[in-house]
Design a protein around this motif. Structure first.
Motif, mmCIF file in Angstrom:
data_model
loop_
_atom_site.group_PDB
_atom_site.id
_atom_site.type_symbol
_atom_site.label_atom_id
_atom_site.label_comp_id
_atom_site.label_asym_id
_atom_site.label_seq_id
_atom_site.Cartn_x
_atom_site.Cartn_y
_atom_site.Cartn_z
ATOM 1 N N UNK A 66 0.650 -1.182 0.071
ATOM 2 C CA UNK A 66 0.110 0.438 0.083
ATOM 3 C C UNK A 66 0.767 1.294 0.198
ATOM 4 N N UNK A 67 0.631 2.573 -0.012
ATOM 5 C CA UNK A 67 0.838 3.599 0.038
ATOM 6 C C UNK A 67 1.562 4.187 1.935
ATOM 7 N N UNK A 68 2.756 4.316 1.175
ATOM 8 C CA UNK A 68 3.694 5.338 2.265
ATOM 9 C C UNK A 68 3.444 6.669 2.723
ATOM 10 N N UNK A 69 2.766 7.251 3.982
ATOM 11 C CA UNK A 69 2.850 8.346 4.127
ATOM 12 C C UNK A 69 3.885 9.456 4.966
ATOM 13 N N UNK A 70 4.195 10.387 4.829
ATOM 14 C CA UNK A 70 4.501 11.263 5.939
ATOM 15 C C UNK A 70 4.367 12.375 6.520
ATOM 16 N N UNK A 71 3.679 12.596 7.759
ATOM 17 C CA UNK A 71 2.278 12.935 8.228
ATOM 18 C C UNK A 71 3.006 13.990 8.801
ATOM 19 N N UNK A 72 2.670 15.783 8.434
ATOM 20 C CA UNK A 72 3.402 16.782 8.784
ATOM 21 C C UNK A 72 2.609 17.105 10.453
ATOM 22 N N UNK A 73 1.023 16.929 10.006
ATOM 23 C CA UNK A 73 0.013 17.094 11.215
ATOM 24 C C UNK A 73 -0.861 15.515 11.426
ATOM 25 N N UNK A 74 -0.411 14.601 11.926
ATOM 26 C CA UNK A 74 -1.053 13.618 12.347
ATOM 27 C C UNK A 74 -3.047 14.116 12.365
ATOM 28 N N UNK A 75 -3.790 13.242 11.036
ATOM 29 C CA UNK A 75 -4.958 12.989 11.851
ATOM 30 C C UNK A 75 -5.490 13.063 13.127
#
Length: 330
Positions: free
Chosen positions: A321-330
């Motif tokens: 699947x996709x890899x995400x870098x979070x600047x502001x977590x949901x």
């Protein structure tokens, strides 16, 4: 603004820097987005690493084309009504190399697509490259209603969206995977038939499923590796839409085997798609999101401080699947 960038090509831990940069300038026709989540794609890490002879496109590159966030400012010619809008972003690095691995990004207004409240920012950051690639592959030759579609690598980022978009278009979907874990993912997103190509003969199973009629279209993750099988199972006048051939970057093509079946091969690169193809993909993806017709496969989330680890995880081939870098977590 806090950002990640590189000024030379190489291994992630050697070239990626994290620090403070000035926010990118806002030009006419653009919007400035406060980035909540940044999506990583194979093309992002290939660019940073210089894969296949790629060169540094700009003196400084902020990586990642995909992302999601909130519009905080608009340039001349853009309606002020867009301020405060939740959006997903595609092709952020193309104009100046300033991507979404930063607190702020500026893109042309049409590259920031309204994101429904029902879709999280992390999910929105999955959409650009994978979902648009999948859409173009599935619908390149028009509607798929009543057709049988084979999606290879159905648990991957592009493959999973291709399955769901083909089902949304009322096609019958067969997909191939390499493990039981991936098979469960494919089943969860409504693939009609799942084949483990490690343990099953794909062409034999496809012929059984289709009563010998074969496949109308193939959405292909590895053109070279699967061409022999696809030639066996495609109907006359069938199509292959391929977006990669990593097992062999210069494959031998048995031209007369394609000619005898009057087959068409589409070579799909999302960055080279026409404006109308991007617009149609964005419109259909939005419709699917509003209807709750898309599930998003997030393999792992990283903070900006761990961006090098995120790139290495992408390069490892272990992500499902996709890899995400979070600047502001949901």
């Amino acid at each position: 603004m806090r950002s990640a960038w590189y000024e030379q090509l190489g291994a992630a831990k050697d070239v990626l820097t994290i620090g403070e940069l000035d926010p990118p300038e806002l030009a006419p026709g653009q919007v400035r987005v406060r980035v909540f989540a940044s999506g990583i794609n194979p093309s992002d890490v290939k660019q940073r690493g210089g894969w296949g002879g790629l060169t540094l496109r700009f003196p400084r590159m902020i990586p990642h084309n995909d992302g999601a966030g909130i519009i905080v400012e608009v340039g001349e010619g853009v309606s002020a009504d867009r301020v405060g809008e939740r959006v997903w972003i595609y092709e952020a690095t193309l104009l100046k190399g300033l991507g979404t691995a930063a607190e702020f990004v500026t893109v042309m207004s049409e590259n920031a697509i309204a994101l429904p409240e029902s879709t999280s920012f992390a999910e929105g950051a999955c959409l650009g490259v994978p979902a648009m690639t999948a859409h173009h592959c599935v619908f390149k030759d028009g509607a798929v209603a009543g057709q049988t579609i084979l999606v290879t690598g159905g648990a991957g980022a592009v493959g999973s969206y291709a399955i769901q978009l083909a089902k949304w278009g009322n096609g019958t979907v067969i997909t191939t995977v390499s493990s039981e874990t991936k098979a469960e993912i494919a089943k969860a997103i409504s693939a009609d038939h799942v084949i483990n190509y490690k343990t099953e003969d794909v062409s034999a199973v496809v012929k059984q499923i289709t009563n010998g009629k074969g496949i109308d279209r193939v959405i292909e993750v590895d053109f070279a590796a699967n061409l022999e099988t696809n030639l066996k199972i495609l109907k006359r006048n069938g199509t292959i839409a391929t977006y990669a051939s990593d097992s062999q970057v210069s494959p031998q093509v048995p031209i007369y085997s394609l000619i005898y079946k009057n087959l068409t091969v589409h070579y799909v690169l999302v960055y080279a798609m026409s404006k109308s193809a991007h617009e149609q993909a964005a419109a259909d993806i939005t419709t699917c999101l509003q209807a709750g017709a898309l599930k998003h496969q997030i393999a792992e989330r990283f903070s900006l401080d761990r961006i090098a680890e995120a790139h290495e995880f992408m390069e490892s081939g272990k992500a499902i699947g996709n890899i995400i870098v979070e600047l502001i977590p949901d």
